[in-house]
Design a protein around this motif. Sequence first.
Motif, PDB file in Angstrom:
ATOM      1  N   ARG A 170     -14.878 -18.888  39.136  1.00 44.80           N
ATOM      2  CA  ARG A 170     -14.916 -17.481  38.750  1.00 44.80           C
ATOM      3  C   ARG A 170     -13.857 -16.715  39.535  1.00 44.80           C
ATOM      4  O   ARG A 170     -13.800 -16.806  40.758  1.00 44.80           O
ATOM      5  CB  ARG A 170     -16.307 -16.943  39.072  1.00 44.80           C
ATOM      6  CG  ARG A 170     -16.600 -15.575  38.580  1.00 44.80           C
ATOM      7  CD  ARG A 170     -18.067 -15.303  38.875  1.00 44.80           C
ATOM      8  NE  ARG A 170     -18.450 -13.946  38.569  1.00 44.80           N
ATOM      9  CZ  ARG A 170     -19.689 -13.497  38.683  1.00 44.80           C
ATOM     10  NH1 ARG A 170     -20.639 -14.314  39.105  1.00 44.80           N
ATOM     11  NH2 ARG A 170     -19.974 -12.264  38.393  1.00 44.80           N
ATOM     12  N   PRO A 171     -13.004 -15.953  38.856  1.00 49.91           N
ATOM     13  CA  PRO A 171     -11.926 -15.266  39.579  1.00 49.91           C
ATOM     14  C   PRO A 171     -12.442 -14.107  40.440  1.00 49.91           C
ATOM     15  O   PRO A 171     -13.398 -13.435  40.081  1.00 49.91           O
ATOM     16  CB  PRO A 171     -11.027 -14.743  38.451  1.00 49.91           C
ATOM     17  CG  PRO A 171     -11.921 -14.627  37.266  1.00 49.91           C
ATOM     18  CD  PRO A 171     -12.953 -15.709  37.413  1.00 49.91           C
ATOM     19  N   GLU A 175     -10.814 -10.249  36.709  1.00 51.74           N
ATOM     20  CA  GLU A 175      -9.634  -9.915  35.909  1.00 51.74           C
ATOM     21  C   GLU A 175      -9.990  -8.787  34.947  1.00 51.74           C
ATOM     22  O   GLU A 175     -11.009  -8.852  34.253  1.00 51.74           O
ATOM     23  CB  GLU A 175      -9.169 -11.151  35.143  1.00 51.74           C
ATOM     24  CG  GLU A 175      -8.717 -12.277  36.062  1.00 51.74           C
ATOM     25  CD  GLU A 175      -8.459 -13.579  35.329  1.00 51.74           C
ATOM     26  OE1 GLU A 175      -8.669 -13.633  34.104  1.00 51.74           O
ATOM     27  OE2 GLU A 175      -8.073 -14.550  35.999  1.00 51.74           O
ATOM     28  N   LEU A 176      -9.175  -7.756  34.923  1.00 50.99           N
ATOM     29  CA  LEU A 176      -9.394  -6.609  34.052  1.00 50.99           C
ATOM     30  C   LEU A 176      -8.198  -6.419  33.129  1.00 50.99           C
ATOM     31  O   LEU A 176      -7.075  -6.805  33.476  1.00 50.99           O
ATOM     32  CB  LEU A 176      -9.587  -5.333  34.887  1.00 50.99           C
ATOM     33  CG  LEU A 176     -10.828  -5.269  35.771  1.00 50.99           C
ATOM     34  CD1 LEU A 176     -10.793  -4.014  36.635  1.00 50.99           C
ATOM     35  CD2 LEU A 176     -12.094  -5.290  34.934  1.00 50.99           C
ATOM     36  N   PRO A 177      -8.417  -5.773  31.973  1.00 52.94           N
ATOM     37  CA  PRO A 177      -7.271  -5.427  31.136  1.00 52.94           C
ATOM     38  C   PRO A 177      -6.312  -4.528  31.923  1.00 52.94           C
ATOM     39  O   PRO A 177      -6.736  -3.704  32.732  1.00 52.94           O
ATOM     40  CB  PRO A 177      -7.902  -4.659  29.966  1.00 52.94           C
ATOM     41  CG  PRO A 177      -9.333  -5.111  29.945  1.00 52.94           C
ATOM     42  CD  PRO A 177      -9.690  -5.405  31.369  1.00 52.94           C
ATOM     43  N   THR A 178      -5.031  -4.685  31.688  1.00 58.16           N
ATOM     44  CA  THR A 178      -3.997  -3.960  32.438  1.00 58.16           C
ATOM     45  C   THR A 178      -4.233  -2.460  32.446  1.00 58.16           C
ATOM     46  O   THR A 178      -4.123  -1.807  33.489  1.00 58.16           O
ATOM     47  CB  THR A 178      -2.606  -4.275  31.859  1.00 58.16           C
ATOM     48  OG1 THR A 178      -2.440  -5.694  31.826  1.00 58.16           O
ATOM     49  CG2 THR A 178      -1.506  -3.667  32.700  1.00 58.16           C
ATOM     50  N   GLU A 179      -4.582  -1.888  31.282  1.00 58.07           N
ATOM     51  CA  GLU A 179      -4.759  -0.434  31.211  1.00 58.07           C
ATOM     52  C   GLU A 179      -5.958   0.042  32.031  1.00 58.07           C
ATOM     53  O   GLU A 179      -5.930   1.131  32.617  1.00 58.07           O
ATOM     54  CB  GLU A 179      -4.869   0.046  29.755  1.00 58.07           C
ATOM     55  CG  GLU A 179      -6.066  -0.473  28.986  1.00 58.07           C
ATOM     56  CD  GLU A 179      -5.875  -1.848  28.353  1.00 58.07           C
ATOM     57  OE1 GLU A 179      -6.753  -2.262  27.590  1.00 58.07           O
ATOM     58  OE2 GLU A 179      -4.848  -2.511  28.623  1.00 58.07           O
ATOM     59  N   VAL A 180      -7.007  -0.775  32.100  1.00 62.54           N
ATOM     60  CA  VAL A 180      -8.177  -0.411  32.903  1.00 62.54           C
ATOM     61  C   VAL A 180      -7.834  -0.506  34.384  1.00 62.54           C
ATOM     62  O   VAL A 180      -8.180   0.372  35.181  1.00 62.54           O
ATOM     63  CB  VAL A 180      -9.381  -1.311  32.557  1.00 62.54           C
ATOM     64  CG1 VAL A 180     -10.560  -1.024  33.482  1.00 62.54           C
ATOM     65  CG2 VAL A 180      -9.776  -1.135  31.106  1.00 62.54           C
TER      66      VAL A 180
END
Length: 195
Positions: A170-171, A175-180
Amino acid sequence: MYPFIRFAKELLKFRNAPPLGFSGAHVSRHICWPWDLDPWRELNNGRTLTLYDLGRIPMSLREGLFSVLRDNRWGITVAGNSVRYRRRIRGFDRFTMVSRNLGWDEKFIYMEQTMWRRGECTNHMLVRAAVTSESGIVPPAKVVAALHGPSDSPELPGWVKAWIAADAQRPWPPELPTEVLAQIRDEAGSNGSGA
């Protein structure tokens, strides 16, 4: 709100209970009160995690962990858990909680907790805890030795080993979307002055 009164009651109730070995089972009995309920009038899933403290902490007291932590100026923290929910606990239901240590690895002590109602298991939690000092995580073998426990960990069940292996993939951070991620960084830059 944290159940401080129930917590104090459990510590008082078990203060003179027989000592518990490392793998001994601590059994406690509880009631699901109205303030433990969710909008569906059953034990709230988050409250379940809180109520598990009412078993895990007295278990630690009985096995002598409190004294070891105090004497060595160590702390303890939950470092992860996984809960499986299977049966409902409703308002005013009485239930039994069973808490026990399963074993340890290089970093963590693994514990299992269950809640039972009318002979059926309602939920089951695997929790890992880390004992900490000013210099970081204390090796669990050192903690268990201070408790006069076994020199080697009991064999961890296969499902626990599988959970450990899966969690290692599990990272972190997530990891999140770039914009978030950009939005979160912007909020941090403005000192979180949002509503």
